[in-house]
Design an enzyme around this catalytic site. Structure first.
Site, mmCIF file in Angstrom:
data_model
loop_
_atom_site.group_PDB
_atom_site.id
_atom_site.type_symbol
_atom_site.label_atom_id
_atom_site.label_comp_id
_atom_site.label_asym_id
_atom_site.label_seq_id
_atom_site.Cartn_x
_atom_site.Cartn_y
_atom_site.Cartn_z
ATOM 1 N N SER A 119 -15.506 -62.084 53.982
ATOM 2 C CA SER A 119 -16.731 -61.682 54.688
ATOM 3 C C SER A 119 -16.787 -60.185 54.922
ATOM 4 C CB SER A 119 -16.756 -62.334 56.073
ATOM 5 O OG SER A 119 -16.872 -63.702 55.980
ATOM 6 N N HIS A 140 -19.427 -63.144 47.785
ATOM 7 C CA HIS A 140 -19.580 -63.551 49.189
ATOM 8 C C HIS A 140 -20.752 -64.507 49.350
ATOM 9 C CE1 HIS A 140 -20.506 -62.262 53.588
ATOM 10 N NE2 HIS A 140 -19.745 -63.329 53.562
ATOM 11 N N GLU A 152 -23.544 -62.096 47.944
ATOM 12 C CA GLU A 152 -23.282 -60.650 47.835
ATOM 13 C C GLU A 152 -22.176 -60.484 46.795
ATOM 14 O OE1 GLU A 152 -23.663 -57.984 51.803
ATOM 15 O OE2 GLU A 152 -22.181 -59.561 51.970
ATOM 16 N N ASN A 190 -22.630 -58.758 56.836
ATOM 17 C CA ASN A 190 -21.953 -58.815 58.142
ATOM 18 C C ASN A 190 -21.981 -57.496 58.905
ATOM 19 O OD1 ASN A 190 -21.256 -61.521 58.528
ATOM 20 N ND2 ASN A 190 -19.833 -61.326 56.817
HETATM 21 N N1 CAA Z 1 -23.574 -78.111 54.456
HETATM 22 C C1 CAA Z 1 -24.464 -78.439 53.494
HETATM 23 N N2 CAA Z 1 -25.765 -78.640 53.740
HETATM 24 C C2 CAA Z 1 -26.185 -78.501 55.007
HETATM 25 C C3 CAA Z 1 -25.322 -78.183 56.058
HETATM 26 C C4 CAA Z 1 -23.964 -77.980 55.742
HETATM 27 N N3 CAA Z 1 -23.070 -77.628 56.681
HETATM 28 N N4 CAA Z 1 -26.042 -78.142 57.208
HETATM 29 C C5 CAA Z 1 -27.312 -78.426 56.884
HETATM 30 N N5 CAA Z 1 -27.397 -78.616 55.556
HETATM 31 C C6 CAA Z 1 -28.610 -78.873 54.796
HETATM 32 C C7 CAA Z 1 -28.921 -80.292 54.802
HETATM 33 O O1 CAA Z 1 -28.922 -80.734 53.470
HETATM 34 C C8 CAA Z 1 -30.300 -80.401 55.417
HETATM 35 O O2 CAA Z 1 -31.117 -81.101 54.592
HETATM 36 P P1 CAA Z 1 -31.191 -82.692 54.754
HETATM 37 O O3 CAA Z 1 -31.584 -82.961 56.175
HETATM 38 O O4 CAA Z 1 -32.206 -83.015 53.756
HETATM 39 O O5 CAA Z 1 -29.841 -83.214 54.443
HETATM 40 C C9 CAA Z 1 -30.842 -78.998 55.496
HETATM 41 O O6 CAA Z 1 -29.717 -78.136 55.359
HETATM 42 C C10 CAA Z 1 -31.504 -78.738 56.817
HETATM 43 O O7 CAA Z 1 -30.603 -79.129 57.804
HETATM 44 P P2 CAA Z 1 -31.025 -79.694 59.212
HETATM 45 O O8 CAA Z 1 -32.389 -80.293 59.129
HETATM 46 O O9 CAA Z 1 -29.913 -80.534 59.727
HETATM 47 O O10 CAA Z 1 -31.041 -78.428 60.163
HETATM 48 P P3 CAA Z 1 -31.841 -77.092 60.068
HETATM 49 O O11 CAA Z 1 -33.222 -77.285 59.597
HETATM 50 O O12 CAA Z 1 -31.606 -76.438 61.382
HETATM 51 O O13 CAA Z 1 -31.095 -76.239 58.956
HETATM 52 C C11 CAA Z 1 -29.471 -74.591 58.556
HETATM 53 C C12 CAA Z 1 -29.736 -76.002 59.020
HETATM 54 C C13 CAA Z 1 -29.872 -74.438 57.082
HETATM 55 C C14 CAA Z 1 -27.978 -74.387 58.683
HETATM 56 C C15 CAA Z 1 -30.318 -73.598 59.433
HETATM 57 O O14 CAA Z 1 -30.084 -73.857 60.792
HETATM 58 C C16 CAA Z 1 -30.006 -72.152 59.154
HETATM 59 O O15 CAA Z 1 -30.528 -71.560 58.211
HETATM 60 N N6 CAA Z 1 -29.146 -71.550 59.997
HETATM 61 C C17 CAA Z 1 -28.717 -70.169 59.837
HETATM 62 C C18 CAA Z 1 -27.678 -70.117 58.746
HETATM 63 C C19 CAA Z 1 -27.166 -68.730 58.542
HETATM 64 O O16 CAA Z 1 -27.588 -67.750 59.136
HETATM 65 N N7 CAA Z 1 -26.185 -68.630 57.645
HETATM 66 C C20 CAA Z 1 -25.494 -67.385 57.406
HETATM 67 C C21 CAA Z 1 -24.248 -67.351 58.273
HETATM 68 S S1 CAA Z 1 -23.394 -65.832 58.093
HETATM 69 C C22 CAA Z 1 -22.534 -66.002 56.677
HETATM 70 O O17 CAA Z 1 -22.519 -67.017 56.047
HETATM 71 C C23 CAA Z 1 -21.752 -64.815 56.238
HETATM 72 C C24 CAA Z 1 -20.419 -64.633 56.864
HETATM 73 O O18 CAA Z 1 -19.575 -64.035 56.200
HETATM 74 C C25 CAA Z 1 -20.072 -65.046 58.228
HETATM 75 P P1 NAD Z 2 -11.992 -72.371 57.460
HETATM 76 O O1 NAD Z 2 -11.119 -72.101 58.619
HETATM 77 O O2 NAD Z 2 -13.066 -73.411 57.575
HETATM 78 O O3 NAD Z 2 -11.112 -72.756 56.177
HETATM 79 C C1 NAD Z 2 -10.028 -72.006 55.690
HETATM 80 C C2 NAD Z 2 -9.155 -72.952 54.863
HETATM 81 O O4 NAD Z 2 -8.180 -72.159 54.171
HETATM 82 C C3 NAD Z 2 -8.383 -73.967 55.718
HETATM 83 O O5 NAD Z 2 -8.618 -75.273 55.224
HETATM 84 C C4 NAD Z 2 -6.910 -73.562 55.518
HETATM 85 O O6 NAD Z 2 -6.031 -74.675 55.517
HETATM 86 C C5 NAD Z 2 -6.967 -72.906 54.159
HETATM 87 N N1 NAD Z 2 -5.857 -71.974 53.885
HETATM 88 C C6 NAD Z 2 -5.290 -71.093 54.725
HETATM 89 N N2 NAD Z 2 -4.310 -70.417 54.093
HETATM 90 C C7 NAD Z 2 -4.277 -70.878 52.821
HETATM 91 C C8 NAD Z 2 -3.491 -70.573 51.667
HETATM 92 N N3 NAD Z 2 -2.537 -69.651 51.725
HETATM 93 N N4 NAD Z 2 -3.730 -71.247 50.516
HETATM 94 C C9 NAD Z 2 -4.692 -72.193 50.454
HETATM 95 N N5 NAD Z 2 -5.470 -72.540 51.516
HETATM 96 C C10 NAD Z 2 -5.263 -71.875 52.680
HETATM 97 O O7 NAD Z 2 -12.642 -70.968 57.068
HETATM 98 P P2 NAD Z 2 -14.068 -70.664 56.381
HETATM 99 O O8 NAD Z 2 -15.096 -70.552 57.437
HETATM 100 O O9 NAD Z 2 -14.263 -71.585 55.234
HETATM 101 O O10 NAD Z 2 -13.823 -69.171 55.859
HETATM 102 C C11 NAD Z 2 -13.064 -68.920 54.696
HETATM 103 C C12 NAD Z 2 -13.356 -67.529 54.158
HETATM 104 O O11 NAD Z 2 -14.760 -67.413 53.887
HETATM 105 C C13 NAD Z 2 -13.020 -66.375 55.116
HETATM 106 O O12 NAD Z 2 -12.601 -65.268 54.360
HETATM 107 C C14 NAD Z 2 -14.366 -66.095 55.773
HETATM 108 O O13 NAD Z 2 -14.461 -64.788 56.271
HETATM 109 C C15 NAD Z 2 -15.300 -66.312 54.601
HETATM 110 N N6 NAD Z 2 -16.678 -66.650 54.967
HETATM 111 C C16 NAD Z 2 -16.923 -67.450 56.043
HETATM 112 C C17 NAD Z 2 -18.231 -67.759 56.379
HETATM 113 C C18 NAD Z 2 -18.538 -68.650 57.536
HETATM 114 O O14 NAD Z 2 -19.705 -68.709 57.950
HETATM 115 N N7 NAD Z 2 -17.588 -69.353 58.108
HETATM 116 C C19 NAD Z 2 -19.294 -67.285 55.576
HETATM 117 C C20 NAD Z 2 -18.993 -66.483 54.458
HETATM 118 C C21 NAD Z 2 -17.678 -66.160 54.168
#
Ligand code: CAA
Ligand code: NAD
Length: 283
Positions: A119, A140, A152, A190
């Site tokens: 991330s 990403h 990304e 991020n």
């Molecule tokens: N895995 C797979 N599919 C999923 C899911 C999951 N965990 N959660 C929801 N879905 C899908 C489902 O298929 C669902 O469709 P169905 O009901 O037909 O099965 C559809 O998404 C819509 O889900 P819901 O109706 O249950 O809920 P919702 O309308 O609130 O949508 C959401 C869920 C798409 C997650 C929405 O809330 C959303 O867009 N949230 C924001 C997500 C976001 O910002 N993501 C970026 C996070 S940051 C990141 O990823 C980068 C990082 O490095 C941290």
């Molecule tokens: P998570 O905690 O759900 O899963 C991580 C998994 O990695 C666990 O099942 C753990 O057992 C496994 N693991 C740890 N060390 C390992 C190793 N040495 N070999 C094999 N498996 C190992 O974490 P996550 O949310 O899936 O995040 C994973 C990566 O994706 C991170 O780098 C995170 O920053 C990135 N990411 C996360 C998000 C998010 O929304 N959570 C979105 C984009 C990118």
């Protein structure tokens, strides 16, 4: 060489989503995790998601079965031998990722591209753990992977044009939209998202408003699909803290300091939805 077989390392929420999307798009997939329970859970999660998609008539039973037939699991990373590409999605920690990349470099075929779903961590530094820096790249995905359209693509200092092109093509095959981003802490997604989440936690910490009201402000006031505290729980508070630390260390700017409340929750083991407790209580 065309990419046919992919190893996804880490079967957590991101790894299982990446493995699902790759298998549905016709790639042979080997899902790997060090933790056998996590691997089983990840495989089960994929099957449940595919079954749900069949129930919702988004895909046919045949497509589900095809994807499951292309998907295998292993706890042994040395099984990477036949893979053309690896996508790492393990914990957001440089030391742990460095160790995995050293192993992948040792066991993966010479031609294999080594991608990371990090991330925020520097791609150039991850690439330096290998002897094939030109074949290391950031890919990403956003959470939840099967739903979110963006990838990304981050080039490290030495990433080759051929590697970039192969990964951009793959993103297209996965029906994702790729954006090219330079190797800066937090990349683009991020760097913008996480300070907003951190600020929401500061607002909570300072008693500006309740958890629910902060989320309502951003949902109803700004039309965000999830409030920032719900989103933080969904991403994982451990991951949010790691990303803030990378931004803080990488830029040396106090505007990125992680909120003490975020640190406190992570120290308590409150990782959000995945651990059952974060800003909200689950199950
Ligand atoms: N895995 C797979 N599919 C999923 C899911 C999951 N965990 N959660 C929801 N879905 C899908 C489902 O298929 C669902 O469709 P169905 O009901 O037909 O099965 C559809 O998404 C819509 O889900 P819901 O109706 O249950 O809920 P919702 O309308 O609130 O949508 C959401 C869920 C798409 C997650 C929405 O809330 C959303 O867009 N949230 C924001 C997500 C976001 O910002 N993501 C970026 C996070 S940051 C990141 O990823 C980068 C990082 O490095 C941290
Ligand atoms: P998570 O905690 O759900 O899963 C991580 C998994 O990695 C666990 O099942 C753990 O057992 C496994 N693991 C740890 N060390 C390992 C190793 N040495 N070999 C094999 N498996 C190992 O974490 P996550 O949310 O899936 O995040 C994973 C990566 O994706 C991170 O780098 C995170 O920053 C990135 N990411 C996360 C998000 C998010 O929304 N959570 C979105 C984009 C990118």
């Amino acid at each position: 060489m065309p990419i046919k077989k992919v190893m996804v390392i880490g079967a957590g929420q991101m790894g299982s989503g990446i493995a699902q999307v790759c298998a549905q798009s016709g790639y042979e997939v080997l899902l790997n995790d060090v933790n056998e329970d996590a691997l089983k859970k990840g495989m089960q999660h994929i099957e449940n998601r595919l079954t749900r998609s069949v129930d919702k008539e988004r895909i046919r039973e045949q497509e589900k079965n095809g994807a499951l037939a292309r998907l295998k699991s292993t706890t042994d990373m040395q099984n990477v031998k036949g893979c053309d590409m690896t996508i790492e999605a393990i914990v957001e920690n440089m030391d742990v990722k460095a160790n995995v990349f050293r192993q992948l470099d040792k066991y993966a075929p010479e031609h294999a591209i080594l991608a990371t779903n990090t991330s925020s961590l520097p791609i150039t530094e991850i690439a330096a753990m290998t002897n094939r820096a030109e074949q290391v790249i950031g890919m990403h995905f956003m959470n939840p992977v099967p739903v979110m359209k963006l990838v990304e693509v981050i080039r490290g200092l030495q990433t080759s044009d051929a590697t970039h092109e192969a990964v951009a093509d793959m993103a297209k095959n996965l029906s994702k939209t790729a954006v090219e981003v330079n190797d800066y802490p937090g990349f683009a997604a991020n760097r913008i998202l996480m300070p907003m989440i951190n600020e929401a936690i500061f607002a909570l910490h300072e008693g500006v408003a309740s958890v629910e009201d902060i989320d309502t402000v951003m949902k109803l006031g700004m039309n965000h699909p999830m409030g920032p505290l719900t989103l933080a729980d969904f991403i994982g508070l451990d991951t949010c803290l790691y990303i803030m630390e990378v931004l803080h260390d990488g830029f040396g700017d106090s505007k990125y300091r992680p909120c003490p409340l975020l640190r406190k929750y992570v120290n308590a083991g409150w990782y959000g939805k995945k651990s059952g407790r974060g800003f909200y209580q689950y199950n």
